[in-house]
Design a protein around this motif. Structure first.
Motif, short mmCIF file in Angstrom:
data_model
loop_
_atom_site.label_atom_id
_atom_site.label_comp_id
_atom_site.label_asym_id
_atom_site.label_seq_id
_atom_site.Cartn_x
_atom_site.Cartn_y
_atom_site.Cartn_z
N PHE A 1 0.82 -1.21 0.00
CA PHE A 1 0.00 0.00 0.00
C PHE A 1 0.85 1.26 0.00
CE2 PHE A 1 0.62 -0.60 4.56
CZ PHE A 1 0.82 0.68 5.01
N VAL A 2 2.09 1.16 0.51
CA VAL A 2 2.98 2.32 0.48
C VAL A 2 3.41 2.62 -0.96
CG1 VAL A 2 5.21 3.22 1.26
CG2 VAL A 2 3.79 1.86 2.82
N LEU A 3 3.72 1.57 -1.72
CA LEU A 3 4.09 1.74 -3.12
C LEU A 3 2.91 2.30 -3.93
CD1 LEU A 3 6.16 1.36 -5.40
CD2 LEU A 3 5.33 -1.01 -5.62
N VAL A 4 1.69 1.81 -3.62
CA VAL A 4 0.51 2.31 -4.32
C VAL A 4 0.30 3.79 -4.03
CG1 VAL A 4 -2.00 2.12 -4.47
CG2 VAL A 4 -0.60 0.05 -4.39
N ALA A 5 0.46 4.18 -2.79
CA ALA A 5 0.29 5.58 -2.43
C ALA A 5 1.33 6.46 -3.13
CB ALA A 5 0.38 5.74 -0.92
N ARG A 6 2.55 5.99 -3.21
CA ARG A 6 3.60 6.77 -3.88
C ARG A 6 3.33 6.87 -5.38
NH1 ARG A 6 6.39 9.85 -3.49
NH2 ARG A 6 8.57 9.24 -3.78
N SER A 7 2.76 5.78 -5.96
CA SER A 7 2.47 5.80 -7.39
C SER A 7 1.35 6.77 -7.74
CB SER A 7 2.10 4.39 -7.86
OG SER A 7 0.87 3.98 -7.29
N ARG A 8 0.54 7.14 -6.77
CA ARG A 8 -0.54 8.10 -7.00
C ARG A 8 -0.06 9.54 -6.86
NH1 ARG A 8 -5.52 6.35 -3.34
NH2 ARG A 8 -6.40 8.18 -4.41
N GLY A 9 1.22 9.72 -6.67
CA GLY A 9 1.79 11.06 -6.63
C GLY A 9 1.88 11.68 -5.25
N ILE A 10 1.55 10.95 -4.21
CA ILE A 10 1.65 11.48 -2.86
C ILE A 10 3.12 11.53 -2.46
CG2 ILE A 10 0.92 11.20 -0.46
CD1 ILE A 10 -1.42 9.58 -1.43
N THR A 11 3.51 12.63 -1.87
CA THR A 11 4.91 12.81 -1.50
C THR A 11 5.32 11.77 -0.45
OG1 THR A 11 4.39 14.40 0.23
CG2 THR A 11 4.80 15.27 -1.98
N ARG A 12 6.62 11.51 -0.41
CA ARG A 12 7.14 10.50 0.51
C ARG A 12 6.87 10.89 1.97
NH1 ARG A 12 12.44 10.05 2.76
NH2 ARG A 12 12.83 7.95 3.57
N SER A 13 7.01 12.16 2.29
CA SER A 13 6.79 12.60 3.67
C SER A 13 5.34 12.41 4.09
CB SER A 13 7.19 14.07 3.82
OG SER A 13 6.43 14.89 2.95
N LYS A 14 4.39 12.73 3.19
CA LYS A 14 2.98 12.56 3.53
C LYS A 14 2.61 11.08 3.68
CE LYS A 14 1.13 16.82 1.53
NZ LYS A 14 0.18 17.42 0.55
N VAL A 15 3.16 10.24 2.81
CA VAL A 15 2.91 8.80 2.93
C VAL A 15 3.45 8.29 4.26
CG1 VAL A 15 3.49 6.53 1.99
CG2 VAL A 15 2.85 8.39 0.46
#
Length: 338
Positions: free
Chosen positions: A234-248
């Motif tokens: 789910f972390v990789l999915v969130a990053r793939s949606r353009g969410i910044t690393r800090s927010k994830v």
């Protein structure tokens, strides 16, 4: 779920009974005569015999234990011959100080573990990770009472930054009106801000000293959980949606890593409540821990047994609630209990 609850309750009752029996037998095997300590060195043999009879010490050990269980079953923890009060009243007056110290220690341990663990994993630099592991190893290998003595010598005696072992407030400052028994909360409720700051300042050194061991354990636990969570899909999915690393990291990784920390913190709080004996003695803290030490030295069996019983009940209750919470969250626990 009902089967799990019944099994945990049986284990809890067995644990409390076992702790009561162990403390009862151990205390009576210690050298010394409680009746002699109560009567004094000048008391004659008749007075000592009468005291032993009044204290129930002339009965066989099984009969004494049955009398103790009967007394506790009626909600009476016994009578303290060293203070001349009921044990429940003595413990009730000392308990708020221990609770306040335990809450402070848990707060210090959790906040520092979360901050250092998050920084070490988020930065992904070997130096930060090594620093956290070294700090936790040193904390785990340092006796809290030794750290307390060093802190008093350096920060209280040499530098004068913090107060020394003078209790919960500075001499001359009156405690706030009792509401919860916690000076910081009662002072805020009464609007006594200077008393609140003084009580808080007296909590810093003993709270930090008692938090050292829990910090070592919680920081390693949280770091390991964070490193596992950042590899989840789910972390990789969130990053793939353009969410910044800090927010994830803040919104997803940290919250999903906190559950084991919460359960461990609950158990550590119960442990701090029952294991702050040396810290309380070093800082002159008028809590349950120092009460227990004084009662042991005075052979006041009723006080020691009451404290051990309450400690066992607290520890078992926290463990029971943690098990039930995990079972409610994770169905695999319920399945395994069948």
């Amino acid at each position: 779920m009902l089967n799990l609850v019944s099994k945990r309750l049986m284990v809890a009752l067995g644990t409390i009974l076992g702790a009561s029996l162990f403390s009862f037998v151990l205390l009576r095997k210690l050298p010394g005569d409680p009746a002699r300590l109560v009567g004094g060195e000048l008391a004659d043999a008749t007075t000592i015999d009468n005291l032993r009879s009044a204290m129930g010490l002339n009965k066989p050990l099984p009969a004494q234990f049955w009398d103790y269980l009967s007394t506790v079953g009626h909600g009476n923890l016994g009578f303290s011959y060293s203070t001349g009060q009921n044990v429940a009243d003595v413990v009730r007056t000392r308990l708020p100080a221990t609770v306040e110290l335990g809450l402070t220690g848990v707060t210090f341990a959790v906040v520092s573990a979360v901050v250092f663990g998050a920084v070490a994993v988020y930065r992904r630099k070997r130096g930060a990770d090594v620093l956290l592991r070294v700090a936790s190893s040193l904390a785990m290998g340092s006796p809290p009472f030794w750290l307390a003595l060093v802190a008093i010598l350096l920060l209280a005696v040499k530098l004068g930054v913090f107060p020394g072992p003078e209790g919960r407030l500075s001499p001359g400052i009156q405690p706030p009106a009792a509401f919860t028994g916690l000076y910081t909360i009662d002072a805020l409720k009464a609007g006594q801000f200077s008393t609140f700051l003084n009580a808080l300042w007296h909590l810093v050194l003993p709270g930090a000293a008692i938090a050292v061991g829990p910090f070592a354990f919680l920081s390693r636990l949280f770091r390991s959980q964070l490193r596992t969570t950042v590899r989840e899909p789910f972390v990789l999915v969130a990053r793939s949606r353009g969410i910044t690393r800090s927010k994830v990291f803040v919104r997803h990784v940290i919250p999903n890593s906190l559950l084991p920390l919460v359960a461990a913190t609950a158990m550590l709080f119960a442990e701090l409540m029952t294991g702050s004996v040396l810290i309380e003695k070093v800082f002159g803290w008028p809590g349950v821990g120092s009460l227990t030490v004084d009662a042991i030295l005075q052979k006041d069996f009723a006080v020691v047994q009451g404290v051990i019983l309450l400690s066992a009940v607290l520890y078992v209750t926290v463990s029971f609630l943690a098990d039930i919470t995990y079972a409610a969250i994770d169905p695999r626990v319920r399945v395994g209990a069948r």
